[in-house]
Design a protein around this motif. Structure first.
Motif, PDB file in Angstrom:
ATOM      1  N   LEU A 142      15.447  19.431  26.162  1.00  0.00           N
ATOM      2  CA  LEU A 142      16.581  18.568  25.814  1.00  0.00           C
ATOM      3  C   LEU A 142      16.101  17.332  25.060  1.00  0.00           C
ATOM      4  N   ASP A 143      14.967  16.791  25.474  1.00  0.00           N
ATOM      5  CA  ASP A 143      14.390  15.642  24.760  1.00  0.00           C
ATOM      6  C   ASP A 143      13.960  16.033  23.345  1.00  0.00           C
ATOM      7  N   MET A 144      13.443  17.257  23.206  1.00  0.00           N
ATOM      8  CA  MET A 144      13.069  17.735  21.870  1.00  0.00           C
ATOM      9  C   MET A 144      14.299  17.767  20.967  1.00  0.00           C
ATOM     10  N   PHE A 145      15.413  18.283  21.483  1.00  0.00           N
ATOM     11  CA  PHE A 145      16.646  18.335  20.701  1.00  0.00           C
ATOM     12  C   PHE A 145      17.120  16.919  20.355  1.00  0.00           C
ATOM     13  N   LEU A 146      17.095  16.019  21.338  1.00  0.00           N
ATOM     14  CA  LEU A 146      17.549  14.648  21.096  1.00  0.00           C
ATOM     15  C   LEU A 146      16.662  13.940  20.073  1.00  0.00           C
ATOM     16  N   ASP A 147      15.358  14.186  20.140  1.00  0.00           N
ATOM     17  CA  ASP A 147      14.438  13.589  19.158  1.00  0.00           C
ATOM     18  C   ASP A 147      14.658  14.177  17.769  1.00  0.00           C
ATOM     19  N   ALA A 148      14.800  15.487  17.700  1.00  0.00           N
ATOM     20  CA  ALA A 148      14.929  16.166  16.405  1.00  0.00           C
ATOM     21  C   ALA A 148      16.245  15.827  15.715  1.00  0.00           C
ATOM     22  N   ILE A 149      17.238  15.441  16.484  1.00  0.00           N
ATOM     23  CA  ILE A 149      18.538  15.134  15.895  1.00  0.00           C
ATOM     24  C   ILE A 149      18.455  13.887  15.008  1.00  0.00           C
ATOM     25  N   GLU A 150      17.393  13.116  15.179  1.00  0.00           N
ATOM     26  CA  GLU A 150      17.200  11.917  14.355  1.00  0.00           C
ATOM     27  C   GLU A 150      16.199  12.142  13.223  1.00  0.00           C
ATOM     28  N   ASP A 151      15.732  13.366  13.067  1.00  0.00           N
ATOM     29  CA  ASP A 151      14.738  13.672  12.056  1.00  0.00           C
ATOM     30  C   ASP A 151      15.355  13.591  10.652  1.00  0.00           C
ATOM     31  N   ASP A 152      14.498  13.410   9.663  1.00  0.00           N
ATOM     32  CA  ASP A 152      14.940  13.387   8.271  1.00  0.00           C
ATOM     33  C   ASP A 152      15.179  14.786   7.727  1.00  0.00           C
ATOM     34  N   ASP A 153      14.629  15.784   8.379  1.00  0.00           N
ATOM     35  CA  ASP A 153      14.763  17.168   7.950  1.00  0.00           C
ATOM     36  C   ASP A 153      16.136  17.697   8.383  1.00  0.00           C
ATOM     37  N   ASP A 154      16.972  17.997   7.404  1.00  0.00           N
ATOM     38  CA  ASP A 154      18.337  18.458   7.642  1.00  0.00           C
ATOM     39  C   ASP A 154      18.408  19.690   8.530  1.00  0.00           C
ATOM     40  N   LYS A 155      17.482  20.623   8.344  1.00  0.00           N
ATOM     41  CA  LYS A 155      17.499  21.862   9.127  1.00  0.00           C
ATOM     42  C   LYS A 155      17.118  21.600  10.583  1.00  0.00           C
ATOM     43  N   LEU A 156      16.164  20.688  10.817  1.00  0.00           N
ATOM     44  CA  LEU A 156      15.822  20.343  12.199  1.00  0.00           C
ATOM     45  C   LEU A 156      17.024  19.721  12.901  1.00  0.00           C
ATOM     46  N   VAL A 157      17.742  18.872  12.185  1.00  0.00           N
ATOM     47  CA  VAL A 157      18.941  18.247  12.755  1.00  0.00           C
ATOM     48  C   VAL A 157      19.983  19.323  13.068  1.00  0.00           C
ATOM     49  N   GLU A 158      20.148  20.269  12.153  1.00  0.00           N
ATOM     50  CA  GLU A 158      21.104  21.363  12.379  1.00  0.00           C
ATOM     51  C   GLU A 158      20.760  22.152  13.632  1.00  0.00           C
ATOM     52  N   PHE A 159      19.495  22.532  13.767  1.00  0.00           N
ATOM     53  CA  PHE A 159      19.093  23.335  14.924  1.00  0.00           C
ATOM     54  C   PHE A 159      19.143  22.517  16.213  1.00  0.00           C
ATOM     55  N   ALA A 160      18.790  21.250  16.137  1.00  0.00           N
ATOM     56  CA  ALA A 160      18.848  20.393  17.327  1.00  0.00           C
ATOM     57  C   ALA A 160      20.292  20.202  17.784  1.00  0.00           C
ATOM     58  N   SER A 161      21.202  19.973  16.834  1.00  0.00           N
ATOM     59  CA  SER A 161      22.605  19.793  17.219  1.00  0.00           C
ATOM     60  C   SER A 161      23.172  21.101  17.776  1.00  0.00           C
ATOM     61  N   GLY A 162      22.761  22.225  17.211  1.00  0.00           N
ATOM     62  CA  GLY A 162      23.174  23.521  17.748  1.00  0.00           C
ATOM     63  C   GLY A 162      22.615  23.754  19.140  1.00  0.00           C
ATOM     64  N   GLY A 163      21.367  23.354  19.349  1.00  0.00           N
ATOM     65  CA  GLY A 163      20.753  23.492  20.666  1.00  0.00           C
ATOM     66  C   GLY A 163      21.470  22.664  21.716  1.00  0.00           C
ATOM     67  N   LEU A 164      21.797  21.415  21.366  1.00  0.00           N
ATOM     68  CA  LEU A 164      22.534  20.570  22.311  1.00  0.00           C
ATOM     69  C   LEU A 164      23.896  21.171  22.621  1.00  0.00           C
ATOM     70  N   CYS A 165      24.539  21.701  21.600  1.00  0.00           N
ATOM     71  CA  CYS A 165      25.844  22.334  21.786  1.00  0.00           C
ATOM     72  C   CYS A 165      25.735  23.514  22.757  1.00  0.00           C
ATOM     73  N   ASN A 166      24.674  24.276  22.633  1.00  0.00           N
ATOM     74  CA  ASN A 166      24.502  25.458  23.475  1.00  0.00           C
ATOM     75  C   ASN A 166      24.213  25.129  24.930  1.00  0.00           C
ATOM     76  N   VAL A 167      23.593  23.997  25.196  1.00  0.00           N
ATOM     77  CA  VAL A 167      23.190  23.690  26.577  1.00  0.00           C
ATOM     78  C   VAL A 167      24.116  22.708  27.296  1.00  0.00           C
ATOM     79  N   CYS A 168      25.032  22.082  26.583  1.00  0.00           N
ATOM     80  CA  CYS A 168      25.748  20.958  27.189  1.00  0.00           C
ATOM     81  C   CYS A 168      26.925  21.339  28.082  1.00  0.00           C
TER      82      CYS A 168
END
Length: 185
Positions: free
Chosen positions: A65-91
């Protein structure tokens, strides 16, 4: 498809790599790799594992969960996409939901609504819906957010429009919507 613990044990056998070990190897590889492509692929895989509630304890143990929260602030658009999807899947899980909210997740997910990436925005909107519970309502259901939902409800993108209209209908009361409309006029 969700798996039972018994099915997983039968599938991996006594000497196969267990789910925890496999997830641990993904987390370790993510932390150690220098390759952005590898990070994207790993984060996408972890986000997909978020669909299965059997993984929630492992995710908490491995700080996914921390990985997703950290990645959501990344400059890489795809990392943000996958992190937001990951948070959506677990929340939808109560413990995960509370953890995300207590660790500034609402603010981080809200930032995703400014993304140009359609999938990131859809995941963010859906995540915010899933994060609503009595203790988080005050943080999520603000006048500013109601105004944002009114704007998204007018979107030509049907997915945004539908999600925003559902959000407005299901979570905001009429007074909040009327107040927000005053500011949007």
């Amino acid at each position: 498809m969700f798996s039972s613990q018994e099915y997983l044990e039968k599938k991996t056998g006594p000497y196969g790599i267990g789910r925890l070990s496999y997830l641990q190897s993904l987390v370790t590889e993510y932390e150690e790799t220098e390759s952005n492509d590898a990070k994207r692929q790993i984060l996408a895989n972890l986000a997909n594992f978020g669909y299965d509630p059997l993984n929630y304890d492992y995710f908490r143990q491995l700080n996914v969960l921390d990985m997703f929260l950290d990645a959501i602030e990344d400059d890489d658009d795809k990392l943000v996409e996958f992190a937001s999807g990951g948070l959506c899947n677990v929340c939808l899980d109560k413990q995960n939901k509370e953890y995300i909210v207590k660790n500034d997740g609402v603010r981080l997910v809200r930032k995703c609504l400014a993304s140009c990436n359609v999938e990131t925005k859809v995941s963010a909107l859906t995540t915010l819906m899933f994060l609503i519970y009595p203790e988080s309502k005050k943080e999520i259901l603000t006048l500013e957010f109601a105004k944002q939902m009114l704007e998204l409800a007018k979107s030509s993108n049907q997915r945004f429009s539908n999600l925003a209209n559902i959000f407005l209908k299901d979570y905001f009361d009429k007074n909040q919507i009327e107040e927000a409309k005053k500011y949007n006029s």
